[in-house]
Design an enzyme around this catalytic site. Structure first.
Site, PDB file in Angstrom:
ATOM      1  N   GLU A  90       0.843  -1.191   0.100  1.00 52.13           N
ATOM      2  CA  GLU A  90      -0.069  -0.010  -0.162  1.00 52.13           C
ATOM      3  C   GLU A  90       0.907   1.349  -0.003  1.00 52.13           C
ATOM      4  OE1 GLU A  90      -2.992   0.157   3.334  1.00 52.13           O
ATOM      5  OE2 GLU A  90      -2.852  -2.270   3.202  1.00 52.13           O
ATOM      6  N   CYS A 103       3.217   8.223   1.624  1.00 50.52           N
ATOM      7  CA  CYS A 103       3.556   7.428   2.564  1.00 50.52           C
ATOM      8  C   CYS A 103       3.773   5.961   2.044  1.00 50.52           C
ATOM      9  CB  CYS A 103       2.364   7.200   3.707  1.00 50.52           C
ATOM     10  SG  CYS A 103       2.563   6.060   4.851  1.00 50.52           S
ATOM     11  N   CYS A 110       4.922  -7.372   7.652  1.00 51.24           N
ATOM     12  CA  CYS A 110       5.981  -7.030   8.693  1.00 51.24           C
ATOM     13  C   CYS A 110       6.010  -8.121  10.156  1.00 51.24           C
ATOM     14  CB  CYS A 110       5.210  -5.868   9.607  1.00 51.24           C
ATOM     15  SG  CYS A 110       6.602  -5.106  10.764  1.00 51.24           S
ATOM     16  N   CYS A 114       3.166  -5.816  16.388  1.00 53.64           N
ATOM     17  CA  CYS A 114       2.701  -4.711  17.443  1.00 53.64           C
ATOM     18  C   CYS A 114       1.175  -5.077  17.282  1.00 53.64           C
ATOM     19  CB  CYS A 114       2.712  -3.433  16.587  1.00 53.64           C
ATOM     20  SG  CYS A 114       4.331  -2.878  16.643  1.00 53.64           S
ATOM     21  N   CYS A 117      -1.766  -3.272  15.282  1.00 56.78           N
ATOM     22  CA  CYS A 117      -1.264  -3.013  13.698  1.00 56.78           C
ATOM     23  C   CYS A 117      -1.765  -3.938  12.770  1.00 56.78           C
ATOM     24  CB  CYS A 117       0.127  -2.713  13.813  1.00 56.78           C
ATOM     25  SG  CYS A 117       0.678  -2.144  11.965  1.00 56.78           S
ATOM     26  N   CYS A 329      -2.806   1.806   7.420  1.00 58.51           N
ATOM     27  CA  CYS A 329      -1.917   1.160   6.574  1.00 58.51           C
ATOM     28  C   CYS A 329      -2.048  -0.262   7.122  1.00 58.51           C
ATOM     29  CB  CYS A 329      -0.339   1.426   6.525  1.00 58.51           C
ATOM     30  SG  CYS A 329       0.064   2.203   4.934  1.00 58.51           S
TER      31      CYS A 329
HETATM   32  N1  SAH Z   1       7.223   0.065  11.444  1.00 54.58           N
HETATM   33  C1  SAH Z   1       7.031   1.355  11.610  1.00 54.58           C
HETATM   34  C2  SAH Z   1       6.254   2.293  10.720  1.00 54.58           C
HETATM   35  C3  SAH Z   1       5.021   1.631  10.120  1.00 54.58           C
HETATM   36  S1  SAH Z   1       3.742   1.947  11.348  1.00 54.58           S
HETATM   37  C4  SAH Z   1       6.794   1.714  12.941  1.00 54.58           C
HETATM   38  O1  SAH Z   1       6.310   0.887  13.918  1.00 54.58           O
HETATM   39  O2  SAH Z   1       6.743   3.109  13.388  1.00 54.58           O
HETATM   40  C5  SAH Z   1       3.497   3.642  11.118  1.00 54.58           C
HETATM   41  C6  SAH Z   1       2.850   4.287  12.684  1.00 54.58           C
HETATM   42  O3  SAH Z   1       1.449   3.758  12.377  1.00 54.58           O
HETATM   43  C7  SAH Z   1       3.536   3.574  13.769  1.00 54.58           C
HETATM   44  O4  SAH Z   1       3.698   4.903  14.725  1.00 54.58           O
HETATM   45  C8  SAH Z   1       2.591   2.480  14.080  1.00 54.58           C
HETATM   46  O5  SAH Z   1       2.712   2.376  15.526  1.00 54.58           O
HETATM   47  C9  SAH Z   1       1.345   3.064  13.893  1.00 54.58           C
HETATM   48  N2  SAH Z   1       0.072   2.398  13.864  1.00 54.58           N
HETATM   49  C10 SAH Z   1       0.028   1.049  13.346  1.00 54.58           C
HETATM   50  N3  SAH Z   1      -1.152   0.771  13.365  1.00 54.58           N
HETATM   51  C11 SAH Z   1      -2.080   1.799  13.867  1.00 54.58           C
HETATM   52  C12 SAH Z   1      -3.469   1.713  14.242  1.00 54.58           C
HETATM   53  N4  SAH Z   1      -4.404   0.657  14.103  1.00 54.58           N
HETATM   54  N5  SAH Z   1      -3.688   2.846  14.829  1.00 54.58           N
HETATM   55  C13 SAH Z   1      -2.818   4.043  14.914  1.00 54.58           C
HETATM   56  N6  SAH Z   1      -1.680   3.973  14.617  1.00 54.58           N
HETATM   57  C14 SAH Z   1      -1.248   2.906  14.156  1.00 54.58           C
END
Ligand code: SAH
Length: 349
Positions: A90, A103, A110, A114, A117, A329
């Site tokens: 994406e 972006c 990944c 987390c 995510c 994302c």
């Molecule tokens: N792997 C990297 C970049 C990708 S995620 C990282 O962890 O920073 C980009 C941002 O979106 C990160 O801050 C991540 O924690 C956040 N993110 C992921 N899922 C999310 C969600 N459901 N709601 C809000 N932020 C989210």
């Protein structure tokens, strides 16, 4: 096949020199590639034998837009790009007053795990190449007709888990003969891989490093982000300080507000204490609800923000863009995969 799109100008020069070409050819090929040429045949200022050799030895495939979505609310555009091997990633284009921001994803899937995510649910399939990252910027600009002035590595994947290709991408997208996007217009977001942060610091790039903190204490952070179980908050913050000392760039700390998990007054105070020692600002993100996860968006964001500000912390609250088009994302890719599975299942019946 040679991955020509990921080569820098020096590598391209060396290769073409070995092929017996004059020195100016590399610049010509590089310019074509970085303007979004989709075939070697169209590189009309190259001699025919060179074009033929390029076709035979080098891979060049434009990503295909498997889906496009445009938000009616704010003009955010989301692309699902199908890569040469059929994998999809994406890319999101956001229209800000200061310019259009793209972006991009850095991996297919990944492996950071987390809990909140969507990108990590199916694990990591593979790393993206530098050329595939560049293509996301390039073809989003070409397809949308909107000039891109900023790039953020905040899509699917952990950029520092694909370090070499990401660094290569940064150099390519920044190149004066290419898209020439200034380092100060680029942000890289990481879940906090300390070794990667130190490695990046050594290059002294002027990009913005965003660190996804999401909790000021180890118990909460380890619950949300498995990466914290190896390296705790204190070591992460120490790496951020080293990064600042080396590059002079303040860190942007991302903090997704999750109801009843990381949004208490006590946690705001703890976060403020961390920021006292480490130069940076906090970006509060409204949690995007992912249907596979139990977490809900916090209702205490304004209060949390005020409390941080009263301790002298600089805070911004991220505007939600593209809420009507799965712009968080990982969600579009997952939906497309699920639909693909469903239709393949139907075919089998
Ligand atoms: N792997 C990297 C970049 C990708 S995620 C990282 O962890 O920073 C980009 C941002 O979106 C990160 O801050 C991540 O924690 C956040 N993110 C992921 N899922 C999310 C969600 N459901 N709601 C809000 N932020 C989210």
């Amino acid at each position: 096949m040679i991955d020509i799109k990921s080569m820098d100008l020096e590598e391209l020069s060396r290769m073409l020199e070995e092929w017996g070409e004059p020195a100016f050819r590399a610049g010509q090929v590089f310019s074509w590639l970085h303007r979004g040429a989709v075939s070697f045949e169209q590189m009309s200022n190259l001699p025919r034998p060179l074009r033929l050799r390029l076709v035979q030895e080098c891979a060049l495939a434009a990503p295909q837009a498997a889906r496009r979505q445009v938000s009616e609310r704010d003009g955010t555009r989301k692309y699902l790009w199908r890569l040469a091997d059929g994998n999809c990633v994406e890319t999101v284009l956001m229209r800000y007053r200061h310019g259009n921001t793209v972006c991009i994803s850095s991996q297919v899937g990944c492996r950071m795990g987390c809990a909140f995510c969507a990108s990590t649910l199916g694990g990591r399939v593979r790393n993206l190449t530098a050329g595939e990252m560049l293509d996301q910027v390039l073809f989003t600009q070409l397809d949308s007709g909107l000039p891109v002035s900023n790039v953020v590595l905040m899509g699917i994947g952990e950029p520092l888990d694909n370090f070499d290709a990401v660094l290569r991408f940064l150099r390519l997208v920044n190149h004066p003969m290419g898209m020439h996007i200034g380092m100060r217009h680029i942000s890289l977001s990481t879940c906090g891989l300390v070794e990667g942060i130190d490695k990046l610091a050594a290059y002294g790039l002027q990009l913005t490093l965003s660190v996804s903190l999401h909790a000021p204490d180890d118990a909460t952070r380890s619950r949300l982000m498995p990466v914290n179980r190896q390296v705790g908050v204190a070591s992460l913050m120490a790496a951020c300080r080293r990064y600042f000392e080396k590059t002079g760039r303040r860190i942007s700390f991302e903090y997704a507000m999750i109801d009843g998990v990381n949004d208490t007054d006590g946690q705001a105070d703890q976060l403020a204490r961390l920021l006292r020692e480490t130069p940076g600002h906090v970006n509060l993100i409204p949690l995007n609800h992912v249907k596979e996860s139990p977490w809900r968006p916090s209702r205490r964001t304004a209060r949390f923000q005020k409390r941080l500000e009263s301790c002298g912390v600089t805070v911004t609250v991220r505007r939600r863009l593209g809420g009507d088009i799965d712009a968080s994302c990982g969600q579009l890719r997952r939906r497309a995969l699920a639909e693909q599975d469903a239709s393949e299942g139907n075919d089998a019946k």
